[in-house]
Design a protein around this motif. Sequence first.
Motif, PDB file in Angstrom:
ATOM      1  N   ARG A  21       0.832  -1.202   0.000  1.00  0.00           N
ATOM      2  CA  ARG A  21       0.000   0.000   0.000  1.00  0.00           C
ATOM      3  C   ARG A  21       0.868   1.254   0.000  1.00  0.00           C
ATOM      4  O   ARG A  21       0.576   2.216  -0.699  1.00  0.00           O
ATOM      5  CB  ARG A  21      -0.927  -0.024   1.218  1.00  0.00           C
ATOM      6  N   CYS A  24       2.062   1.997  -3.447  1.00  0.00           N
ATOM      7  CA  CYS A  24       0.947   2.527  -4.255  1.00  0.00           C
ATOM      8  C   CYS A  24       0.752   4.011  -3.978  1.00  0.00           C
ATOM      9  O   CYS A  24       0.548   4.796  -4.904  1.00  0.00           O
ATOM     10  CB  CYS A  24      -0.343   1.785  -3.944  1.00  0.00           C
ATOM     11  N   CYS A  52       0.463  -6.004  -9.043  1.00  0.00           N
ATOM     12  CA  CYS A  52       0.002  -4.613  -8.921  1.00  0.00           C
ATOM     13  C   CYS A  52      -1.470  -4.501  -8.565  1.00  0.00           C
ATOM     14  O   CYS A  52      -2.038  -3.407  -8.634  1.00  0.00           O
ATOM     15  CB  CYS A  52       0.239  -3.880 -10.242  1.00  0.00           C
ATOM     16  N   MET A  55      -2.959  -1.507  -6.779  1.00  0.00           N
ATOM     17  CA  MET A  55      -2.997  -0.214  -7.470  1.00  0.00           C
ATOM     18  C   MET A  55      -4.352   0.048  -8.100  1.00  0.00           C
ATOM     19  O   MET A  55      -4.792   1.179  -8.178  1.00  0.00           O
ATOM     20  CB  MET A  55      -1.943  -0.144  -8.584  1.00  0.00           C
ATOM     21  N   GLY A  59      -5.605   1.472  -4.268  1.00  0.00           N
ATOM     22  CA  GLY A  59      -4.428   2.317  -4.470  1.00  0.00           C
ATOM     23  C   GLY A  59      -4.704   3.658  -5.107  1.00  0.00           C
ATOM     24  O   GLY A  59      -4.026   4.632  -4.848  1.00  0.00           O
TER      25      GLY A  59
END
Length: 70
Positions: A21, A24, A52, A55, A59
């Motif tokens: 996190r 991100c 990912c 994200m 994110g």
Amino acid sequence: MKTVLFDMDGTLTPPREKMSRAMCLTLKDLQKNDYNIGIVSGSDIEYILEQCEIMFGIGGVDPDMLTIYP
């Protein structure tokens, strides 16, 4: 607008792990300052997207300012 390229394993994530996190949020901050993000990896696109995943969920990284180079 400028583009910043990052390697995936060992840079954005620990090797073969998912993105944190905190990372991100760092990428999101770069985008807020008008930087495109480029992610470079030797892995295939499916694996990169798995790493990912955060994200695209909580994110908040703008996918229009993101390019993935598998």
